[in-house]
Design an enzyme around this catalytic site. Structure first.
Site, PDB file in Angstrom:
ATOM      1  N   GLU A 104      -2.398   0.383  -4.516  1.00 27.11           N
ATOM      2  CA  GLU A 104      -2.190  -0.790  -3.680  1.00 27.11           C
ATOM      3  C   GLU A 104      -2.461  -2.067  -4.467  1.00 27.11           C
ATOM      4  O   GLU A 104      -3.212  -2.064  -5.444  1.00 27.11           O
ATOM      5  CB  GLU A 104      -3.073  -0.750  -2.425  1.00 27.11           C
ATOM      6  CG  GLU A 104      -4.544  -0.761  -2.712  1.00 27.11           C
ATOM      7  CD  GLU A 104      -5.379  -0.666  -1.447  1.00 27.11           C
ATOM      8  OE1 GLU A 104      -5.320  -1.591  -0.626  1.00 27.11           O
ATOM      9  OE2 GLU A 104      -6.094   0.335  -1.294  1.00 27.11           O
TER      10      GLU A 104
ATOM     11  N   ASP B  15       0.856  -1.176   0.000  1.00 26.59           N
ATOM     12  CA  ASP B  15       0.000   0.000   0.000  1.00 26.59           C
ATOM     13  C   ASP B  15       0.900   1.235   0.000  1.00 26.59           C
ATOM     14  O   ASP B  15       1.691   1.415   0.920  1.00 26.59           O
ATOM     15  CB  ASP B  15      -0.845  -0.063   1.286  1.00 26.59           C
ATOM     16  CG  ASP B  15      -1.968   0.935   1.292  1.00 26.59           C
ATOM     17  OD1 ASP B  15      -2.078   1.714   0.328  1.00 26.59           O
ATOM     18  OD2 ASP B  15      -2.731   0.952   2.283  1.00 26.59           O
TER      19      ASP B  15
END
Length: 402
Positions: free
Chosen positions: A109, A12
DNA sequence: TCTGGGGTCCTAGGACCC
DNA sequence: TCTGGGGTCCTAGGACCC
């Protein structure tokens, strides 16, 4: 040897939009920065805040004016989506150089199935990747490691920025159960509010709630199954790294700066949105079987109307015919409209979507049958040695008859 | 906290077919 | 003509995610 133990990474990028802006303009480094539409025709909400800005209590969805009150020295930057796409592409290209098994979850992500890649220590491997993404690409990230996607995702949220967290099944009671229920991916505000009266505050409360029937009544059958599995760290879903271009719906919407009742203005916007949706359908080489509009009124009530068509469409004129019709049916002419949207779903490959006009648009079904029979007779005369089948598509329920 | 824009998935009711 | 049960498709709305 085949093992059923998997190693999944969830990576992420931290404060992605803000991080890109800083990378593009190093003088912003270390300063409170937000990315936000400043266009006077848009209502500007904050899309991303840097960690420096978050320290002032600034968060995503906050209005810029409020944020400026909290932090007068705040730098607000217009979003530059081309820039974000550029860095996102670099990021994913790097991930794919590690393993082809990469499932993007959004622009910033993704999941990686590292089962066949990690030979020794998963943490060390993650650390090397994190260093590369920070030092070579220039972006900070958090990495979660787990035996499935759910636990990897939960893990990456535990430490930000620049965290690396491993979440094993045996860690669940200690690490996951003390967290508030809303931290469980898939449980939002509404579900949390419904669980609260049952005395459920943490993920552990939910995992160990004795009355499953009561729970089912409160959250519904699908959510119950989902919740039960996730509370115990069960998730058998695969990292989907193929068919990445598949989309199941395409929509565009716009919020007016001031709520409007002017029909011409609203229709002009709907037409613009229709053109945008059409262009995106064409770019994806798909066509829609259902077309709809969405309207949000000034009091925030939202309604939608949609129509299914027998022949998939992506041409803007075809779409507009329906959009225009639905709007005329729906709008009373005086309610204040805050937002309009055009959406399409039930998408299929464009191959089936040649623009065509029905021969019998104005006829009812009895007349259609007659007309078809005549047509069959005529065609049989012409091509007598072949079997002719004619399908009628497009009665109200989209069923087909031969 | 007075709330943008783009998605996914679920639910519930009605129509229709067998 | 009336009854019903299972299954599918369509529509509208809602919850959730980033």
């Amino acid at each position: 040897m085949q093992t059923n133990y998997r190693i999944i990474f969830h990576i992420d990028l931290n404060c992605f939009f803000a991080a890109c802006e800083v990378l593009d303009n190093p003088s912003l480094k270390g300063k409170p920065v937000v990315v936000c539409h400043k266009d006077p025709l848009k209502r500007g909400i904050i899309l991303t805040a840097s960690y420096e800005a978050r320290r002032y209590g600034i968060y995503t969805t906050m209005l810029l004016n409020e944020a400026l009150l909290l932090c007068p020295g705040l730098t607000a930057v217009e979003p530059h989506y081309d820039l974000y796409n550029k860095y996102s592409n670099k990021f994913f290209a790097y991930l794919k150089s590690i393993t082809p098994k990469v499932e993007p979850m959004s622009i910033d992500e993704g999941f990686l199935d590292m089962t066949d890649v990690v030979k020794e220590n998963a943490y060390d491997f993650a650390k090397q990747m994190q260093d590369y993404i920070l030092n070579v690409i220039g972006l900070p990230c958090s990495i979660g490691i787990g035996p499935n996607k759910f636990l990897a995702k939960m893990a990456s949220d535990i430490k930000k920025p620049l965290g690396i967290t491993i979440l094993r099944k045996r860690d669940i009671p200690n690490i996951m159960w003390p967290l508030p229920v809303k931290d469980l991916f898939g449980v939002g505000k509404k579900t949390r509010a419904r669980l609260e009266p049952l005395g459920i505050k943490t993920i552990g409360d939910l995992a160990n709630y004795p009355d499953q029937d009561k729970l089912k009544e409160v959250v519904g059958p699908a959510m119950l199954e989902y919740i039960h599995d996730r509370c115990f760290g069960i998730d058998n879903s695969k990292v989907e790294y193929e068919n990445l271009d598949d989309v199941s719906s395409i929509s565009n919407e716009t919020t007016f700066q001031i709520s409007m009742t002017n029909i011409k203005f609203i229709k002009d916007n709907l037409k613009l949105l229709t053109n945008q949706v059409s262009a995106r359908l064409v770019r994806h080489k798909v066509a829609a079987q259902t077309v709809g509009i969405k309207i949000k009124f000034s009091n925030f009530t939202t309604i939608s109307r949609s129509r299914s068509v027998a022949r998939p469409i992506n041409d803007s004129l075809d779409l507009w015919e329906i959009v225009n019709d639905l709007f005329d049916d729906l709008y009373d002419g005086y309610s204040e409209i805050r937002l309009v949207g055009v959406f399409t779903n039930r998408l299929v490959d464009q191959v089936n979507s040649v623009r065509q006009y029905s021969l019998f648009d104005d006829l009812d079904n009895v007349e259609k049958d007659k007309k078809v029979n005549d047509l069959v007779k005529m065609l049989n005369k012409e091509y007598g040695d072949k079997t002719i089948r004619i399908g009628i598509e497009g009665n109200k329920y989209g069923r087909k008859r031969d």
